[in-house]
Design a protein around this motif. Structure first.
Motif, PDB file in Angstrom:
ATOM      1  N   ARG A  46     -37.814 110.153  84.265  1.00 32.56           N
ATOM      2  CA  ARG A  46     -38.137 109.804  85.646  1.00 32.56           C
ATOM      3  C   ARG A  46     -39.131 108.646  85.667  1.00 32.56           C
ATOM      4  O   ARG A  46     -40.196 108.707  85.052  1.00 32.56           O
ATOM      5  CB  ARG A  46     -38.722 111.007  86.386  1.00 32.56           C
ATOM      6  N   PHE A  47     -38.742 107.601  86.376  1.00 31.14           N
ATOM      7  CA  PHE A  47     -39.605 106.438  86.565  1.00 31.14           C
ATOM      8  C   PHE A  47     -40.169 106.444  87.981  1.00 31.14           C
ATOM      9  O   PHE A  47     -39.466 106.782  88.946  1.00 31.14           O
ATOM     10  CB  PHE A  47     -38.830 105.129  86.397  1.00 31.14           C
ATOM     11  N   ILE A  48     -41.418 106.032  88.106  1.00 27.42           N
ATOM     12  CA  ILE A  48     -42.000 105.689  89.398  1.00 27.42           C
ATOM     13  C   ILE A  48     -42.536 104.271  89.266  1.00 27.42           C
ATOM     14  O   ILE A  48     -43.399 104.000  88.414  1.00 27.42           O
ATOM     15  CB  ILE A  48     -43.130 106.656  89.805  1.00 27.42           C
ATOM     16  N   LEU A  49     -42.012 103.357  90.081  1.00 29.98           N
ATOM     17  CA  LEU A  49     -42.439 101.965  90.066  1.00 29.98           C
ATOM     18  C   LEU A  49     -43.251 101.696  91.324  1.00 29.98           C
ATOM     19  O   LEU A  49     -42.823 102.020  92.443  1.00 29.98           O
ATOM     20  CB  LEU A  49     -41.239 101.009  90.020  1.00 29.98           C
ATOM     21  N   GLU A  68     -43.027 101.723  96.563  1.00 29.09           N
ATOM     22  CA  GLU A  68     -42.788 102.689  95.493  1.00 29.09           C
ATOM     23  C   GLU A  68     -41.299 102.978  95.390  1.00 29.09           C
ATOM     24  O   GLU A  68     -40.628 103.167  96.413  1.00 29.09           O
ATOM     25  CB  GLU A  68     -43.563 103.984  95.763  1.00 29.09           C
ATOM     26  N   THR A  69     -40.801 103.032  94.180  1.00 24.13           N
ATOM     27  CA  THR A  69     -39.389 103.347  93.934  1.00 24.13           C
ATOM     28  C   THR A  69     -39.311 104.386  92.829  1.00 24.13           C
ATOM     29  O   THR A  69     -40.000 104.281  91.820  1.00 24.13           O
ATOM     30  CB  THR A  69     -38.612 102.088  93.511  1.00 24.13           C
ATOM     31  N   GLN A  70     -38.454 105.397  93.027  1.00 27.52           N
ATOM     32  CA  GLN A  70     -38.253 106.441  92.025  1.00 27.52           C
ATOM     33  C   GLN A  70     -36.832 106.361  91.469  1.00 27.52           C
ATOM     34  O   GLN A  70     -35.881 106.162  92.233  1.00 27.52           O
ATOM     35  CB  GLN A  70     -38.510 107.825  92.615  1.00 27.52           C
ATOM     36  N   ILE A  71     -36.729 106.513  90.170  1.00 29.52           N
ATOM     37  CA  ILE A  71     -35.427 106.437  89.493  1.00 29.52           C
ATOM     38  C   ILE A  71     -35.369 107.565  88.471  1.00 29.52           C
ATOM     39  O   ILE A  71     -36.370 107.872  87.808  1.00 29.52           O
ATOM     40  CB  ILE A  71     -35.236 105.088  88.766  1.00 29.52           C
ATOM     41  N   GLU A  72     -34.210 108.175  88.348  1.00 29.72           N
ATOM     42  CA  GLU A  72     -34.028 109.221  87.333  1.00 29.72           C
ATOM     43  C   GLU A  72     -32.828 108.889  86.457  1.00 29.72           C
ATOM     44  O   GLU A  72     -31.738 108.616  86.969  1.00 29.72           O
ATOM     45  CB  GLU A  72     -33.839 110.587  87.992  1.00 29.72           C
ATOM     46  N   LEU A  73     -33.040 108.929  85.146  1.00 33.24           N
ATOM     47  CA  LEU A  73     -31.962 108.769  84.171  1.00 33.24           C
ATOM     48  C   LEU A  73     -31.797 110.080  83.413  1.00 33.24           C
ATOM     49  O   LEU A  73     -32.779 110.765  83.112  1.00 33.24           O
ATOM     50  CB  LEU A  73     -32.287 107.660  83.158  1.00 33.24           C
ATOM     51  N   ARG A  74     -30.553 110.403  83.121  1.00 33.00           N
ATOM     52  CA  ARG A  74     -30.259 111.589  82.314  1.00 33.00           C
ATOM     53  C   ARG A  74     -29.458 111.158  81.092  1.00 33.00           C
ATOM     54  O   ARG A  74     -28.456 110.462  81.220  1.00 33.00           O
ATOM     55  CB  ARG A  74     -29.490 112.636  83.126  1.00 33.00           C
ATOM     56  N   TYR A  75     -29.930 111.592  79.920  1.00 32.26           N
ATOM     57  CA  TYR A  75     -29.265 111.281  78.661  1.00 32.26           C
ATOM     58  C   TYR A  75     -28.634 112.563  78.104  1.00 32.26           C
ATOM     59  O   TYR A  75     -29.305 113.598  77.994  1.00 32.26           O
ATOM     60  CB  TYR A  75     -30.256 110.751  77.629  1.00 32.26           C
TER      61      TYR A  75
END
Length: 813
Positions: A732-735, A804-811
């Motif tokens: 999870r990223f928060i920019l 603010e921007t939130q991004i979620e990556l799943r591996y």
């Protein structure tokens, strides 16, 4: 062509001896041994006949004299730079110092020479081939346009450690750890030249000259040299340049080091269009004329080009006259190639040619020794007191951690009697580059083309008498009874575990050959005799004898019977895959150096091969773990099962990089996750520091999960990674955009995935052929785009970051 196309020379027309390296062909083994009389002149001459490819025109049925040949010229048009090609054709020696290519145009007038060079260069430029596509996998990443991002310093380190300096010059500025010289080298430091000669040590004291590189920056581009280093055999099938089995990244690094002095960057394909339709026909005519000249000048005799056949019009090598005036070695003669040979080389060639006319001298050179001379095996290996790493090159052969275990432990092994020691199958594995038992050494045994080494195992066996090996049952008649195996295990603790690893496990600080599969590597008789008397089979070995005067020091095991104890050791090692490790190693492993997350995550700063010197390894109770490269801001590796062994990090000062000890290892899509790009066509930055990243450490949540903090340009990033419920990872990223940001808008991109031929699963989800699947969810949503490169496909997503921007990556894998 003159029918007297004869290889011979008149001694009075040769060059002075000191011109060898400056103006003539350089053959490493000839220069080291034949030039100084260490081998017979007949052998030295035959070596020149094969290495200068004289027998490419003057045919012979003798296997040892088959020509080395020149590079395969398919694809040369986009492999080397056009101007370099012209310079090479005009003056081979001044363009590529030490080249074994003759000056084919030496007798041409200036006008004829220029026209010929223009035509030949046009033909060679037309020989274009696409570069091969490299397939990445979990263990071997292939970054986008990897050849553009070579690391000069890492390339310098590899060049000086893996074995390149056995043949080539070292960099005077490269620093090595000071080592204690061997007794022989200490003696040489103290003796005068005449004393050295009296003791027969002249060869050991002599400085070994290097195989010249030539002006590599004017010949290659980053791309062409990188791909050459990845597969030298494709270009040079003779195997004189072996394959060090570099990864794509390592090859790019070595290339960057070798080309570090390049003055300008040249286009990767090394070719230019004709420029206008008016010159197209002229160019085609030049190409056609060059192709015709290539055949007429007999270039195809040495160089392979698809569709062209050799044209041999010369006498066989055995029927050459040694008193003719028309030679390839004296004053340039019309229609003859020209070699610049000095007096020493000329005398050796004359001796070889004379010897070929006397049937009694046909077997003067041992086939094995001659093959080792041709392949320059003696640059690394000593055999029968001949060759070995040159005295002034030894400091570059280092152990991992710089542990001092003497020359025997850090130099390539001696080959004296190796035909009696090693099995044929193991020798084949060695030449094929599949044998790795010296993990304590930086030096690598390179891989050679099979056609040039396929006879070597049999030659070693025949020469050393290895064909008469007794059967295992004869040497060890007791077999592998259970009680013998257990006694053998106990005997390992007497001394073997102090220096040797077992299936990759060892005592802390142990440096030595792994004994795993030793029963497949060495003959039983050699094993038996070596344990009885190590120094008798291997001079100056550090291996101690545990059976002085043939008597065992341990009377409690098998009644002190030496023969039975050696048999028990063989029985245990032969069955090592199914047996427990020696007790001392088991005890060491049970000391709680292995980190096992139980209630909360474990965060360890360490040094890892996949994540570099700024690695942060994070282990979770869910048995899903990862390594983060804090220098490159990259999620580098993930694995499942067991976490990490911290012994090296905590206790061993010169430990090798920490390796995960679990399973399902996978290298994640490399590089930083975000970048500021001028457009979607701009390449993804290879260096995070240069791209504006600044790592700010990490903070731990109440449950112990780290959140990595870093900044890129005007954005602060929080990066939290933890296991998913299905055995993968969630990231999870928060920019956040800084309040005092400049007014100039910068376009930020997320690179969600990178791999070969990404497969669309559904919107926001792609997988690669190696089984890694990445899915993205973000607010606001954006599907992004795929873009292709020479090495793979990138999934990039443009971002609009307001506050603010939130991004979620799943591996998942």
């Amino acid at each position: 062509m003159n029918t007297k196309f004869i290889v011979a020379m008149i001694i009075c027309s040769t060059l002075p001896a000191d011109r060898t390296l400056a103006g003539g062909p350089f053959v490493a083994a000839f220069d080291r041994f034949a030039r100084h009389g260490d081998i017979e002149s007949t052998i030295g001459g035959r070596l020149l006949l094969s290495e200068l490819s004289c027998t490419a025109c003057h045919l012979t049925k003798m296997k040892e004299l088959q020509p080395k040949g020149g590079p395969n010229l398919d694809g040369v048009g986009n492999r080397v730079q056009p101007e370099w090609l012209k310079k090479l054709l005009n003056s081979p020696q001044s363009t590529k110092q030490g080249t074994t290519m003759p000056d084919v145009l030496a007798s041409f007038s200036a006008e004829r020479k220029k026209a010929t060079i223009d035509s030949l260069a046009a033909f060679l430029r037309s020989l274009q081939q696409p570069y091969p596509e490299l397939k990445a996998n979990g263990a071997t990443p292939v970054p986008l346009e990897f050849w553009k991002h070579g690391n000069v310093e890492h390339g310098r380190k590899l060049y000086h450690q893996i074995g390149c300096v056995a043949c080539h010059d070292a960099d005077d500025a490269y620093e090595v750890v000071k080592i204690k010289p061997s007794p022989i080298d200490q003696l040489l430091e103290q003796l005068e030249p005449d004393e050295i000669a009296e003791m027969g040590l002249t060869s050991s004291a002599r400085q070994v000259k290097s195989v010249p590189h030539g002006e590599l920056p004017t010949k290659y581009t980053d791309k062409s040299l990188t791909f050459f280093l990845l597969n030298p055999e494709k270009v040079r099938p003779s195997g004189r340049m072996p394959n060090f089995q570099l990864s794509a990244v390592d090859a790019a690094d070595v290339s960057a080091y070798l080309l570090r002095n390049a003055k300008s960057e040249v286009a990767a394909n090394n070719s230019e269009s004709a420029g206008s339709s008016e010159t197209a026909n002229d160019d085609n005519q030049l190409v056609a004329r060059g192709r015709k000249l290539f055949v007429e000048l007999q270039c195809a005799n040495c160089h392979f080009v698809t569709g062209l056949e050799p044209t041999r019009r010369s006498r066989p090598i055995a029927s050459l006259q040694t008193d003719t005036v028309a030679t390839c070695f004296g004053t340039p003669q019309p229609d003859l190639p020209h070699f610049e040979l000095d007096e020493s080389a000329g005398k050796n060639v004359m001796a070889a040619l004379t010897g070929l006319q006397r049937p009694t001298s046909q077997k003067i050179a041992g086939a094995l020794n001659f093959r080792m001379l041709q392949l320059n095996c003696y640059a690394c290996h000593e055999r029968n007191k001949q060759g070995g790493v040159g005295r002034f090159r030894k400091p570059y052969f280092e152990t991992v951690g710089h542990v001092d275990i003497g020359d025997e432990g850090r130099l390539p092994p001696q080959l004296t009697g190796v035909g009696q020691k090693l099995t044929t199958s193991w020798m084949r594995s060695v030449f094929d580059g599949k044998a790795a038992i010296r993990s304590h050494m930086h030096f690598r045994m390179p891989q050679f083309p099979k056609p040039v080494t396929q006879d070597l195992p049999a030659l070693f066996v025949q020469t050393d008498g290895g064909a008469q090996q007794p059967a295992e049952q004869t040497v060890f008649p007791g077999g592998s009874r259970a009680e013998m195996v257990e006694v053998g295990r106990q005997l390992m603790d007497v001394g073997c575990v102090q220096c040797h690893a077992f299936k990759g496990d060892s005592l802390p600080g142990t440096v030595g050959v792994d004994l795993d599969s030793i029963a497949d590597r060495v003959h039983p008789k050699w094993f038996h005799d070596f344990l009885l008397n190590p120094g008798g089979l291997k001079a100056r070995t550090r291996m101690p004898t545990f059976f002085p005067n043939g008597k065992s020091q341990n009377k409690d095991l098998l009644s002190g019977d030496t023969e039975k104890q050696i048999e028990a050791m063989w029985a245990y090692l032969r069955d090592l895959d199914r047996q427990p490790l020696p007790e001392k190693i088991v005890h060491a492993r049970n000391q709680n150096y292995e980190l096992t997350p139980v209630d909360r995550p474990i965060v360890l700063r360490t040094f890892m091969k996949s994540a570099g010197t700024h690695a942060i390894a994070v282990g979770f109770p869910q048995k899903v773990h990862f390594a983060f490269d804090a220098e490159q801001i990259s999620l580098a590796q993930a694995w499942r099962g067991r976490f990490l062994d911290a012994e090296g990090t905590w206790f061993v000062r010169f430990a090798p990089p920490a390796d995960p000890i679990g399973k399902d290892h996978v290298h994640l899509p490399g590089g930083a996750p975000f970048a500021i790009l001028a457009s979607s066509l701009q390449s993804w930055p290879a260096d995070s520091t240069a791209a504006g990243y600044r790592f700010g450490g990490y903070r731990l949540s109440k449950d112990g999960v780290p959140t990595f903090l870093y900044r890129i340009h005007q954005y602060d990033v929080e990066d939290r990674i933890h296991p998913s419920n299905d055995g993968g990872l969630v990231r999870r990223f928060i920019l956040r955009k800084q309040q005092a940001s400049p007014r100039v808008e910068e376009q930020m991109y997320l690179r969600a995935h990178f791999g070969k031929a990404l497969v669309f699963e559904r919107v926001g989800r792609y997988s690669d052929k190696d089984g890694m699947t990445v899915s993205v969810s973000m607010k606001p949503g954006h599907a992004g785009e795929l873009r292709n490169s020479d090495t793979g496909t990138e999934w990039i997503i443009p971002l609009k970051v307001k506050s603010e921007t939130q991004i979620e990556l799943r591996y998942s894998w």
